[in-house]
Structure formats: C-alpha cells, structure tokens
Write a protein that holds these residues in place. Structure first.
Motif, short mmCIF file in Angstrom:
data_model
loop_
_atom_site.label_atom_id
_atom_site.label_comp_id
_atom_site.label_asym_id
_atom_site.label_seq_id
_atom_site.Cartn_x
_atom_site.Cartn_y
_atom_site.Cartn_z
N PRO A 13 -32.42 81.97 -13.36
CA PRO A 13 -33.31 80.86 -12.98
C PRO A 13 -33.68 80.97 -11.50
N ARG A 14 -34.96 80.97 -11.22
CA ARG A 14 -35.41 81.14 -9.83
C ARG A 14 -35.17 79.87 -9.02
N VAL A 15 -34.86 80.08 -7.73
CA VAL A 15 -34.59 78.99 -6.80
C VAL A 15 -35.41 79.23 -5.54
N LEU A 16 -35.43 78.22 -4.68
CA LEU A 16 -36.09 78.37 -3.39
C LEU A 16 -35.26 79.28 -2.51
N ILE A 17 -35.87 80.36 -1.99
CA ILE A 17 -35.21 81.22 -1.00
C ILE A 17 -36.03 81.18 0.28
N LEU A 18 -35.34 81.28 1.42
CA LEU A 18 -36.00 81.19 2.72
C LEU A 18 -36.38 82.55 3.28
N ARG A 19 -35.92 83.64 2.67
CA ARG A 19 -36.33 85.02 2.93
C ARG A 19 -35.66 85.66 4.16
N ASP A 20 -35.67 84.99 5.31
CA ASP A 20 -35.07 85.57 6.52
C ASP A 20 -33.88 84.73 6.97
N TYR A 21 -32.94 84.58 6.07
CA TYR A 21 -31.79 83.71 6.31
C TYR A 21 -30.66 84.56 6.89
N HIS A 22 -30.64 84.65 8.23
CA HIS A 22 -29.59 85.44 8.88
C HIS A 22 -29.24 84.79 10.21
N ALA A 23 -28.25 85.34 10.89
CA ALA A 23 -27.63 84.66 12.03
C ALA A 23 -28.62 84.30 13.12
N GLU A 24 -29.59 85.18 13.39
CA GLU A 24 -30.51 84.90 14.50
C GLU A 24 -31.55 83.84 14.16
N ASN A 25 -31.56 83.38 12.91
CA ASN A 25 -32.44 82.28 12.52
C ASN A 25 -31.66 81.01 12.20
N LEU A 26 -30.39 80.96 12.60
CA LEU A 26 -29.54 79.79 12.37
C LEU A 26 -28.98 79.31 13.70
N LEU A 27 -28.91 77.99 13.86
CA LEU A 27 -28.35 77.39 15.08
C LEU A 27 -27.19 76.48 14.71
N TRP A 28 -26.27 76.33 15.66
CA TRP A 28 -25.14 75.41 15.50
C TRP A 28 -25.43 74.19 16.36
N LEU A 29 -25.67 73.05 15.68
CA LEU A 29 -26.18 71.86 16.35
C LEU A 29 -25.11 70.79 16.47
N PRO A 30 -25.23 69.90 17.46
CA PRO A 30 -24.28 68.78 17.60
C PRO A 30 -24.63 67.65 16.62
N ARG A 31 -24.59 67.95 15.33
CA ARG A 31 -24.88 66.98 14.29
C ARG A 31 -23.73 66.96 13.30
N GLN A 32 -23.87 66.19 12.25
CA GLN A 32 -22.80 66.02 11.28
C GLN A 32 -23.13 66.70 9.96
N GLY A 33 -22.08 67.17 9.27
CA GLY A 33 -22.25 67.73 7.93
C GLY A 33 -23.14 68.96 7.92
N LEU A 34 -23.89 69.11 6.84
CA LEU A 34 -24.77 70.27 6.71
C LEU A 34 -25.87 70.29 7.77
N ALA A 35 -26.17 69.13 8.34
CA ALA A 35 -27.21 69.07 9.38
C ALA A 35 -26.80 69.81 10.65
N ARG A 36 -25.53 70.24 10.73
CA ARG A 36 -25.10 71.02 11.89
C ARG A 36 -25.78 72.38 11.92
N VAL A 37 -26.26 72.86 10.77
CA VAL A 37 -26.90 74.18 10.71
C VAL A 37 -28.41 74.01 10.89
N GLY A 38 -28.92 74.46 12.03
CA GLY A 38 -30.36 74.41 12.27
C GLY A 38 -31.05 75.61 11.64
N LEU A 39 -32.21 75.37 11.04
CA LEU A 39 -32.92 76.40 10.29
C LEU A 39 -34.23 76.77 10.97
N LEU A 40 -34.49 78.07 11.04
CA LEU A 40 -35.71 78.60 11.64
C LEU A 40 -36.32 79.65 10.72
#
Length: 443
Positions: free
Chosen positions: A312-339
C-alpha cells in the motif's frame, strides 16, 4: 545563444531593465521590437533610471525621435516609428552613437542596412497573461542578474528591502536560500521540478497532522519565491556534533515521525510512480553507451526486485535525511523540524526510512540502522524490502552524483564511496542475487 525571459507583469519588465543596466558598456545596442504597449518603453525607462538615478525624467522619444542622457557612456533612446527611410538615421546621429554610447532603439526595423553588427535584438511577444522577451544574442550574466532583481522586488513588496541577509549553501537542486531575520527566502526557478506550490501544500499537510514544517507567510508562485519560517540552524548533524549522546534519540524521533506521517491519509493527486518508473530513475547509473538490451535487462530486473518492497502506497518526503531534519525546542514529534519535502509523492513505506539510515552524506552505525529498522517495522521480511529500496536509491544517487561532478560540482565525488558501500551491502542480500549479477556486469 538566445535567452528568453518570462515577464509576469510590468514589475518584471522593469526588473529586466535594471538587470540589463549593470551589464552594458559603450557600444551596446539594444533593438527593442514588439507591438505597441508590449513594454519596450517601460524596459528602456527602467534601464536608464537604473544607470542615472530614479529621479531622472525619461520622456518617450516618440515625437523627438531621440532622447540623449549624459553619462559615462552617454545613453541614446530612439523611437524610429515615424522614420520613412533608413537614410534619416544619418541625420539623427545614431550611426556614430552606436559605437560610443549605450543605444536603445525602438522600432529597429526602420534601420534597414544601418543596423549595427553585434546589436542585441529584444523581441516582446504575448505569453499567457504576461509577456516573453527573447534576446538574441544573449548577454552573459543576465539570467542571474534578472533573478536577483525579481528577488529584490519580492522582498520590497513585503517590507524586507533593508533586512540583513545571509546567503546559505545550496544543494543538488537549482533552489537558493537566503536567511533573513526569522525567515528564509526560497528562490525556486519556475523551470525546475521543485515547485513552490508543492512546498506550500505539503507544508500545510505536515502542520495539519502535528508535525513541524515551516509556516509560509508570503508566496509568489508565478515567479517561484517564498518567504518561509526559519526553523533555525540546529540541523541533526550539528546537534549530534554538539552532544553525541543525542544521536540515538534524534534518529528514533525521526523514525517515529515517519510512522506518524504514514498513519494519516496523504493529500490527493500526488505522483505515484510504478516499479518500472523507479527502476528507470536508477538507470542514470548506467554508462550512456550501454546497449538497449542491457539497459532493459537492468531496469526489468530492478523493477522485479522492487516488488519485495511494494505494498500500500504512503506519503514519502523523498529527501528524508539528517541534513533536512532539525532538533527544535518543542514537545513530542514536533521536536523534529522538516525541510525539503516539495517533491513528496506516493511511495513504498520503507523509502524514507532508507533515505534516513543509508544517508549519502553521513555514516549511520550498522547497529543503529538495525535498531531503527526494527523500530519502524519488526517483521522478518522487511529486511529484504529495505535492501531492495536501498539498492534502488544508491544506484540512482550514484548516477546523479556522477553527473553533477561532470557538470563542475566535484564535491559530490567525495560522497560516492559511501554510496557504493551502501549499494554493495544491499546487493549482498540473497533476495537481490539477480540484480547483483547484472550490476557486477554493467557497472
């Protein structure tokens, strides 16, 4: 070589005039052709004011035939609509000016044989709601100068013309980023597959399901500019370098984001490539001289291999790697910033996981990779799916990096050995034996 510029409105026409102003020299002659009202005089006026000052009065030369402006060099602006014979050019003094001044000539067809060699011909034609200008021959540096002027106009419209700026390093795409106070300017040229409309749409979807994608306070899709929220500089590699103990929890959080993302319905209308499409994308790695039969064998075998990962196909973001992720001062899953998700599409559930764990730009320890794969999907047959996706991704990246290096970006050569190791490890899985055999022969 000719150059073409799409002009959405008069703002773009003026921006192109300003861009031209900085690139002309004594003896530059611009022949401006197009119907009445197409923008010839508007471009000329913007060019003259860019060189001499915005306060300079620039009347139309329709009745005077020629207007001259002092400077180094002089600027001559001519409108030859009322000329009846090319010999009248001599009376205007244009022939001498062609070699010493910057000359802007409207209705240049009236010149006949008096047209100077080396003149640049600018032709305005209708294009949708706006205009297209074709320049023959082109002028070196003009496309980038025009793009810079468009960016300035966009920032000015939003009150940011005097904001401090910091140009950020680019990636493999044509996008450019500039950091402003609390914001990033995204410059995504319209002739590229990375569309600002897609970024805005996917960002909203991610925020709607509780994830941290940037807000988009201003957009200009017709030209390819966005102002996006600056989520800060704390990318995963920097956060881990500062505190190595964070590596495992950061990667675990990134995996949990993927599971959350895939538990929600994807936006409608996203691309959904077939296994054959995915295999064809990886064929970039083949030598251009590879025979059609060998190429067909390669793509066919890779498509069959990818069946191990499909479902079953799902949404993929294609360039999901460390240089496109940020560690944010937020709570839960929102701590991961997406670019960098504007190429999001429908795909295989394990695709983004492999992008994360088999990163072309940084090493992920084998034991951490195994842990993350189990955290995402503990089923015993998932390892074969990961190997299939990893092989496809590594093959495609090797082809892309090799081409980028040939195009004058040699920094990608240093990444190739890591990707080769990923490929070798994936091909070692027993389920990929047929693909390994072909790769051993063709690569």
């Amino acid at each position: 070589m000719d150059q073409s510029f799409d002009l959405v409105d008069e703002t773009d026409t003026a921006a192109l005039g300003r861009a031209l102003a900085g690139l002309l020299a004594p003896g530059s002659v611009l022949m401006l052709s197009g119907p009445i009202g197409s923008g010839k005089s508007h471009l000329a006026r913007a060019l003259i004011r860019a060189r001499l000052g915005e306060a300079v009065e620039v009347p139309s030369p329709t009745f005077t035939l020629v207007q001259t402006y002092p400077g180094e060099p002089e600027i001559w602006h001519a409108d030859l609509y009322r000329l009846t014979h090319p010999d009248e050019v001599l009376e205007l003094g244009l022939e001498e000016a062609f070699s010493t001044a910057i000359c802007l000539v409207e209705w240049p067809d009236r010149l006949g044989k008096a047209t100077p060699p080396g003149a640049h011909h600018l032709t305005f034609t209708a294009c949708g709601e706006g205009r297209r200008l074709t320049l023959s021959p082109g002028i070196e540096g003009l496309p980038q100068a025009f793009r810079d002027m468009q960016a300035e106009d966009f920032l000015t419209r939003h009150g940011l013309e005097n904001a401090p700026r910091e140009a950020l390093g680019g990636d493999a795409s044509a996008r450019r980023y500039t950091r402003l106070p609390g914001l990033l300017l995204m410059d995504a040229p319209k002739d590229q597959p990375d569309r600002t409309e897609d970024f805005t749409r996917i960002a909203k979807h991610l925020r709607d399901i509780g994830l941290s994608a940037p807000q988009v306070p201003a957009e200009d899709h017709s030209r390819g500019f966005l102002l996006v929220e600056d989520l800060g500089p704390n990318l995963y590699p920097q956060a881990i370098a500062t505190d190595p103990s964070l590596e495992r929890p950061l990667y675990e959080a990134a995996v949990d984001v993927l599971r959350h993302l895939q538990s929600h319905p994807a936006p409608q209308g996203l691309p959904n490539l077939t296994a054959a499409d995915w295999a064809e994308a990886a064929a970039l790695v083949l030598d251009p001289k590879t025979s059609p039969q060998a190429r067909a064998d390669f793509t066919g075998t890779l498509a069959e291999t990818l069946a191990l990962a499909d479902g079953p196909r799902v949404l993929i973001l294609r360039d999901y790697h460390a240089e496109n992720l940020l560690w944010l001062p937020r709570q839960g899953l929102a701590r991961v910033g997406l670019l960098d998700f504007q190429l999001a599409q429908m795909g295989q559930p394990g695709y983004d996981l492999i992008s994360l764990t088999q990163d072309a730009r940084r090493d992920v320890a084998p034991e951490l990779e195994a842990h993350l794969i189990t955290r995402f999907d503990p089923s015993p047959d998932f390892a074969a799916a990961c190997a299939a996706l990893g092989a496809q991704r590594a093959l495609r990246i090797l082809g892309i990096f090799a081409r980028l290096a040939k195009q004058g970006r040699p920094r990608y050569l240093s990444l190739i050995p890591r990707v080769q190791r990923h490929l070798a490890r994936n091909l070692a899985h027993p389920a990929l034996a047929p693909l390994k055999s072909l790769c051993d022969k063709l690569l």
